[in-house]
Scaffold this active site. Structure first.
Site, PDB file in Angstrom:
ATOM      1  N   ASN A 210      32.501 105.722  -2.530  1.00  0.00           N
ATOM      2  CA  ASN A 210      32.958 105.062  -3.762  1.00  0.00           C
ATOM      3  C   ASN A 210      31.881 105.178  -4.836  1.00  0.00           C
ATOM      4  O   ASN A 210      30.823 105.752  -4.610  1.00  0.00           O
ATOM      5  CB  ASN A 210      33.314 103.599  -3.473  1.00  0.00           C
ATOM      6  CG  ASN A 210      32.124 102.850  -2.909  1.00  0.00           C
ATOM      7  OD1 ASN A 210      31.099 102.717  -3.562  1.00  0.00           O
ATOM      8  ND2 ASN A 210      32.242 102.384  -1.667  1.00  0.00           N
ATOM      9  N   ILE A 307      30.918  93.381   7.388  1.00  0.00           N
ATOM     10  CA  ILE A 307      29.515  93.042   7.671  1.00  0.00           C
ATOM     11  C   ILE A 307      29.216  91.594   7.289  1.00  0.00           C
ATOM     12  O   ILE A 307      28.652  90.827   8.065  1.00  0.00           O
ATOM     13  CB  ILE A 307      28.572  94.014   6.927  1.00  0.00           C
ATOM     14  CG1 ILE A 307      28.851  95.444   7.405  1.00  0.00           C
ATOM     15  CG2 ILE A 307      27.114  93.630   7.142  1.00  0.00           C
ATOM     16  CD1 ILE A 307      28.244  96.531   6.539  1.00  0.00           C
ATOM     17  N   VAL A 308      29.621  91.204   6.080  1.00  0.00           N
ATOM     18  CA  VAL A 308      29.261  89.854   5.613  1.00  0.00           C
ATOM     19  C   VAL A 308      29.966  88.789   6.460  1.00  0.00           C
ATOM     20  O   VAL A 308      29.392  87.735   6.737  1.00  0.00           O
ATOM     21  CB  VAL A 308      29.507  89.705   4.092  1.00  0.00           C
ATOM     22  CG1 VAL A 308      30.962  89.545   3.738  1.00  0.00           C
ATOM     23  CG2 VAL A 308      28.686  88.575   3.526  1.00  0.00           C
ATOM     24  N   PHE A 323      29.951  89.281  -2.627  1.00  0.00           N
ATOM     25  CA  PHE A 323      30.396  89.704  -3.952  1.00  0.00           C
ATOM     26  C   PHE A 323      31.886  90.000  -3.886  1.00  0.00           C
ATOM     27  O   PHE A 323      32.368  90.483  -2.859  1.00  0.00           O
ATOM     28  CB  PHE A 323      29.650  90.970  -4.415  1.00  0.00           C
ATOM     29  CG  PHE A 323      28.359  90.672  -5.115  1.00  0.00           C
ATOM     30  CD1 PHE A 323      27.281  90.171  -4.414  1.00  0.00           C
ATOM     31  CD2 PHE A 323      28.229  90.888  -6.482  1.00  0.00           C
ATOM     32  CE1 PHE A 323      26.086  89.884  -5.062  1.00  0.00           C
ATOM     33  CE2 PHE A 323      27.040  90.605  -7.142  1.00  0.00           C
ATOM     34  CZ  PHE A 323      25.967  90.105  -6.430  1.00  0.00           C
ATOM     35  N   LYS A 341      35.918  84.527   4.488  1.00  0.00           N
ATOM     36  CA  LYS A 341      34.718  85.136   5.079  1.00  0.00           C
ATOM     37  C   LYS A 341      33.660  84.080   5.425  1.00  0.00           C
ATOM     38  O   LYS A 341      32.545  84.426   5.823  1.00  0.00           O
ATOM     39  CB  LYS A 341      34.126  86.184   4.126  1.00  0.00           C
ATOM     40  CG  LYS A 341      35.081  87.355   3.852  1.00  0.00           C
ATOM     41  CD  LYS A 341      34.407  88.490   3.104  1.00  0.00           C
ATOM     42  CE  LYS A 341      35.420  89.561   2.743  1.00  0.00           C
ATOM     43  NZ  LYS A 341      34.854  90.916   2.808  1.00  0.00           N
TER      44      LYS A 341
END
Ligand code: C5P
Length: 401
Positions: A210, A307-308, A323, A341
């Site tokens: 990206n 991951i987060v 983010f 999350k």
């Protein structure tokens, strides 16, 4: 309030080609709210005139020890006491040698001896002069005396060489000065940041990725180091140099980034997920380059680990910030991610606006917590990073107490 409001900065300019950047530096320091006075060495005046620096600083420029007019106005001891910080930019090899030897053979070295203020140097010289053992010994002596060095950066030099010795850019120097004054809210705190894109291999020569430049994550890493944190930057492929005082771990894919992030669990106290992680990866990476034998082809994709989320659900969970880059319904989606999350904070970023976000120098964000919301207006990514780090530090310290 501006970060250098009411700060008295005495800018020392010594005789190197980078002296032309001192003019811009005065403007940047003043933009950040500082009151600037300038002292020039004799050699500096060969490169840039006192009149230019007087016009930009709005104050008379000091050039000699024995100037009856200056001594009647602001004499050298008064000047030494006036300063909150002496910043010497550019600092030549010769100036650093004289300072390391405690010389007082011109106004600037005398002021450095006399001042109770902090001293910071922005070295600028040919790469060979910087690498020379004598200069490196002087650097060590100066650092042992708590003199701070900003840079130098590496790159192309005025003389045509390539290597370390370039003076940092004016905006970076102004921000580093602000960092010296900021209370070091994160002193000794272990902080991990993910940044940049990931690349998901299709075959040995192709990948899915990206447009993330990594600029925001790198700016955060630098601002966190300014606030005293021990920073680990887990970075996907970018063209950016590693910020000063930051430990960078280079990764390529989301799986690598996940592995590197998990390895930090236990010691990491704050985790900031700024990377644009690819959500999917090819199920299989072909061993050899895929040939264009067919009119169409399909790539079977599988989900990457989040991951987060993995960090936020870890048994030794750090204070976790994510983010959310969205093109519509920004705050609703961001709040959804904060909850789903299990984050402590989310930084919402409208990427439909092309002047901010991906691959730009500016950003504007809204910071959401479980029960709060705060806007930060559009500004340069490094300034915004400094504000975000202050906000994150305050929330982190609230949770600790
Ligand atoms: O779900 P979305 O990708 O929009 O969430 C963005 C946030 O989650 C960012 O903080 C990003 O760094 C993080 N993320 C992650 N691992 C992924 C996908 C996103 O850490 N696989």
């Amino acid at each position: 309030m501006k970060q250098l409001s009411n700060r008295h900065i005495l800018l020392g300019v010594t005789g190197g080609i980078a002296a032309y950047k001192s003019a811009e530096l005065i403007r940047r320091l003043k933009d950040h709210g500082a009151d600037v006075r300038v002292v020039m060495t004799a050699a500096a005046m060969e490169f840039i005139t006192p009149l230019t620096l007087q016009a930009l600083s709005g104050n008379p420029v000091h050039t000699t020890m024995l100037d009856p007019a200056a001594e009647a106005g602001m004499g050298h001891i008064e000047l030494a006491r006036w300063a909150d910080l002496i910043l010497v930019a550019p600092a030549t090899a010769d100036f650093m040698a004289r300072l390391a030897n405690g010389r007082g053979d011109d106004l600037l070295t005398t002021l450095c001896l006399a001042t109770p203020a902090a001293i910071a140097l922005a070295p600028a010289m040919n790469q060979g002069m910087w690498r020379d053992a004598a200069t490196q010994a002087n650097v060590k002596t100066l650092q042992d005396r708590s003199i701070t060095l900003f840079g130098p950066a590496a790159g192309e030099q005025a003389c045509g060489d390539i290597g370390p010795g370039r003076m940092l850019e004016a905006e970076d120097l102004a921000r580093h000065c602000a960092g010296l004054f900021n209370s070091r809210l994160l002193d000794g705190v272990q902080l991990t940041i993910t940044a940049g894109p990931t690349r998901e291999a299709i075959d040995p020569v192709r990948y899915i990725s990206n447009h993330s430049s990594g600029k925001m994550g790198y700016a955060l890493a630098s601002a966190a180091a300014d606030a005293g944190a021990q920073v680990t930057l887990i970075s996907g492929p970018t063209n950016l140099p590693c910020p000063d005082r930051v430990n960078r771990i280079d990764v390529i894919s989301a799986a690598d980034m996940h592995g590197a992030a998990m390895a930090m669990m236990g010691e990491c106290q704050i985790f900031i997920a700024c990377a644009a992680v690819a959500d999917y990866r090819p199920n299989n990476c072909a061993d050899q380059k895929i040939k264009k034998d067919n009119d169409s082809m399909r790539i079977d994709l599988v989900r990457n680990p989040d991951i987060v989320s993995a960090v936020a659900s870890h048994s030794r969970r750090p204070f976790t910030i994510g983010f959310a880059a969205e093109t519509q319904d920004l705050l609703r989606y961001a709040r959804g991610k904060l909850e789903r999350k299990n984050l402590d904070m989310i930084v919402a970023n409208d990427v439909a606006n092309t002047s901010i976000g991906f691959n730009t120098n500016d950003n504007a964000v809204t910071v959401l917590t479980a029960n709060g919301e705060q806007n930060i207006a559009q500004m340069g990514k490094s300034q915004l990073a400094a504000q975000l780090i202050q906000l994150i530090a305050q929330q982190f310290l609230n949770v600790q107490s």
